[in-house]
Design a protein around this motif. Sequence first.
Motif, PDB file in Angstrom:
ATOM      1  N   ARG A  59       0.755  -1.203   0.172  1.00  8.38           N
ATOM      2  CA  ARG A  59       0.173  -0.071  -0.129  1.00  8.38           C
ATOM      3  C   ARG A  59       1.031   1.277   0.051  1.00  8.38           C
ATOM      4  N   ALA A  60       2.065   1.071   0.801  1.00 12.52           N
ATOM      5  CA  ALA A  60       2.887   2.528   0.803  1.00 12.52           C
ATOM      6  C   ALA A  60       3.441   2.429  -0.667  1.00 12.52           C
ATOM      7  N   GLN A  61       3.793   1.402  -1.432  1.00 15.89           N
ATOM      8  CA  GLN A  61       4.310   1.800  -2.741  1.00 15.89           C
ATOM      9  C   GLN A  61       3.238   2.223  -3.636  1.00 15.89           C
ATOM     10  N   THR A  62       1.969   2.014  -3.623  1.00 18.93           N
ATOM     11  CA  THR A  62       0.691   2.316  -4.349  1.00 18.93           C
ATOM     12  C   THR A  62       0.603   3.904  -4.079  1.00 18.93           C
ATOM     13  N   ASP A  63       0.801   4.274  -2.622  1.00 16.81           N
ATOM     14  CA  ASP A  63       0.448   5.590  -2.356  1.00 16.81           C
ATOM     15  C   ASP A  63       1.722   6.530  -2.556  1.00 16.81           C
ATOM     16  N   GLY A  64       2.901   6.007  -3.025  1.00  7.84           N
ATOM     17  CA  GLY A  64       3.783   6.710  -3.102  1.00  7.84           C
ATOM     18  C   GLY A  64       4.916   7.088  -1.870  1.00  7.84           C
ATOM     19  N   ALA A  65       4.702   6.409  -1.010  1.00  8.16           N
ATOM     20  CA  ALA A  65       5.447   6.665   0.071  1.00  8.16           C
ATOM     21  C   ALA A  65       6.578   5.871   0.630  1.00  8.16           C
ATOM     22  N   PRO A  66       7.672   6.083  -0.089  1.00  9.71           N
ATOM     23  CA  PRO A  66       8.904   5.328  -0.036  1.00  9.71           C
ATOM     24  C   PRO A  66       9.558   5.112   1.409  1.00  9.71           C
ATOM     25  N   ALA A  67       9.330   6.331   2.112  1.00 10.84           N
ATOM     26  CA  ALA A  67       9.952   6.458   3.349  1.00 10.84           C
ATOM     27  C   ALA A  67       9.009   5.414   4.173  1.00 10.84           C
ATOM     28  N   LEU A  68       7.767   5.336   4.212  1.00 15.00           N
ATOM     29  CA  LEU A  68       7.062   4.336   4.889  1.00 15.00           C
ATOM     30  C   LEU A  68       7.348   2.732   4.474  1.00 15.00           C
ATOM     31  N   ALA A  69       7.483   2.633   3.097  1.00 18.57           N
ATOM     32  CA  ALA A  69       7.766   1.353   2.534  1.00 18.57           C
ATOM     33  C   ALA A  69       9.062   0.935   3.240  1.00 18.57           C
ATOM     34  N   LEU A  70      10.056   1.618   3.170  1.00 21.72           N
ATOM     35  CA  LEU A  70      11.248   1.276   3.550  1.00 21.72           C
ATOM     36  C   LEU A  70      11.630   0.874   5.185  1.00 21.72           C
ATOM     37  N   SER A  71      10.769   1.761   5.836  1.00 25.97           N
ATOM     38  CA  SER A  71      10.684   1.350   7.329  1.00 25.97           C
ATOM     39  C   SER A  71      10.119   0.094   7.567  1.00 25.97           C
ATOM     40  N   TYR A  72       8.797  -0.156   7.024  1.00 27.51           N
ATOM     41  CA  TYR A  72       8.565  -1.523   7.028  1.00 27.51           C
ATOM     42  C   TYR A  72       9.320  -2.726   6.757  1.00 27.51           C
ATOM     43  N   VAL A  73      10.372  -2.313   5.541  1.00 28.63           N
ATOM     44  CA  VAL A  73      11.194  -3.319   5.265  1.00 28.63           C
ATOM     45  C   VAL A  73      12.504  -3.560   6.200  1.00 28.63           C
ATOM     46  N   ILE A  74      12.655  -2.456   6.989  1.00 35.64           N
ATOM     47  CA  ILE A  74      13.746  -2.551   7.899  1.00 35.64           C
ATOM     48  C   ILE A  74      13.114  -3.304   9.213  1.00 35.64           C
ATOM     49  N   TYR A  75      11.973  -3.358   9.498  1.00 32.60           N
ATOM     50  CA  TYR A  75      11.183  -3.929  10.528  1.00 32.60           C
ATOM     51  C   TYR A  75      11.104  -5.309  10.200  1.00 32.60           C
ATOM     52  N   ALA A  76      10.673  -5.578   9.173  1.00 35.33           N
ATOM     53  CA  ALA A  76      10.665  -6.962   8.561  1.00 35.33           C
ATOM     54  C   ALA A  76      12.098  -7.689   8.757  1.00 35.33           C
ATOM     55  N   GLY A  77      13.068  -7.038   8.228  1.00 32.29           N
ATOM     56  CA  GLY A  77      14.466  -7.428   8.439  1.00 32.29           C
ATOM     57  C   GLY A  77      14.804  -7.875   9.955  1.00 32.29           C
ATOM     58  N   ILE A  78      14.278  -6.947  10.989  1.00 32.19           N
ATOM     59  CA  ILE A  78      14.801  -7.089  12.205  1.00 32.19           C
ATOM     60  C   ILE A  78      13.946  -8.300  12.894  1.00 32.19           C
ATOM     61  N   VAL A  79      12.532  -8.341  12.399  1.00 32.33           N
ATOM     62  CA  VAL A  79      11.769  -9.521  12.840  1.00 32.33           C
ATOM     63  C   VAL A  79      12.443 -11.021  12.542  1.00 32.33           C
ATOM     64  N   GLY A  80      12.867 -10.959  11.188  1.00 29.78           N
ATOM     65  CA  GLY A  80      13.582 -12.148  10.907  1.00 29.78           C
ATOM     66  C   GLY A  80      14.682 -12.481  11.637  1.00 29.78           C
ATOM     67  N   PHE A  81      15.499 -11.309  11.844  1.00 30.91           N
ATOM     68  CA  PHE A  81      16.930 -11.352  12.661  1.00 30.91           C
ATOM     69  C   PHE A  81      16.555 -12.014  14.091  1.00 30.91           C
ATOM     70  N   LEU A  82      15.587 -11.331  14.792  1.00 30.96           N
ATOM     71  CA  LEU A  82      15.198 -11.787  16.171  1.00 30.96           C
ATOM     72  C   LEU A  82      14.694 -13.343  16.245  1.00 30.96           C
ATOM     73  N   VAL A  83      13.934 -13.733  15.029  1.00 31.03           N
ATOM     74  CA  VAL A  83      13.277 -14.852  15.394  1.00 31.03           C
ATOM     75  C   VAL A  83      14.560 -16.019  14.982  1.00 31.03           C
ATOM     76  N   ASN A  84      15.240 -15.555  14.049  1.00 34.39           N
ATOM     77  CA  ASN A  84      16.526 -16.591  14.050  1.00 34.39           C
ATOM     78  C   ASN A  84      17.610 -16.644  15.424  1.00 34.39           C
ATOM     79  N   LYS A  85      17.532 -15.554  15.768  1.00 34.32           N
ATOM     80  CA  LYS A  85      18.525 -15.582  17.190  1.00 34.32           C
ATOM     81  C   LYS A  85      17.762 -16.226  18.155  1.00 34.32           C
ATOM     82  N   VAL A  86      16.465 -16.312  18.509  1.00 31.41           N
ATOM     83  CA  VAL A  86      15.713 -16.792  19.572  1.00 31.41           C
ATOM     84  C   VAL A  86      15.915 -18.345  19.199  1.00 31.41           C
ATOM     85  N   LEU A  87      15.734 -18.906  18.044  1.00 26.08           N
ATOM     86  CA  LEU A  87      15.806 -20.196  17.646  1.00 26.08           C
ATOM     87  C   LEU A  87      17.378 -20.844  18.213  1.00 26.08           C
TER      88      LEU A  87
END
Length: 220
Positions: free
Chosen positions: A173-201
């Motif tokens: 939706r951020a891509q459709t709305d032309g909000a690159p800062a919002l899209a990149l912020s969600y991408v960074i949070y997605a990377g953090i989530v993946g990193f934390l899940v891997n560390k926990v395991l």
Amino acid sequence: MWEVAVRFVTLITESEFWFALGFTVSNALIGLLLAIIVGIPLGMVLGTSPALNRSTQFLVDLGRAFPVIALLPVMVLILGATAQMEIVVVFLGVVWPILLQTIDGAKRVEPVIADTVSAYRIPLRLRFIKVTLPNAAPFAVTGIRIASSASILIALGVEVLSVTPGIGGEISRAQTDGAPALALSYVIYAGIVGFLVNKVLWSVEGKLLAWNRQSVEAAA
């Protein structure tokens, strides 16, 4: 970069972010849990039965090679763009590494141990608990760790392509709305989530399989 940094910080104050985060993580973890429930017992059965393993080899190879994203349009038609659809797609995508690793671990019993078990006619139940299960556990945990990272990626891919609620849906939706800062912020949070899940395991694996690491280090 400044706009992305500002949006990254302010995003955690918004309820939409926490809903999207919870939606993505919960669906990914439910799909992963279902894959564990199905993959490990089935892998143990196939790994301990050479005849059954040979008879299902083609189906297993076909399943692990099939791109799960190709099933997405069919799943959307059947289940709609819902959480249930996302869980099913995640399950179909991550069950294979768990299944294959468990099969491999169940088959890799040292020949000396296998001969000893056979010579002393150890009962099947005791053989499973004392030999097969400990031998397959490190492999199964490795499969779970691989599948955990894949579950987050698949969940995000499903949400981006089907605009399902979640982090992926917010990125789309951020891509459709032309909000690159919002899209990149969600991408960074997605990377953090993946990193934390891997560390926990990694931490859980270190505690549950401490005996295996100690034996490997002693052998080395």
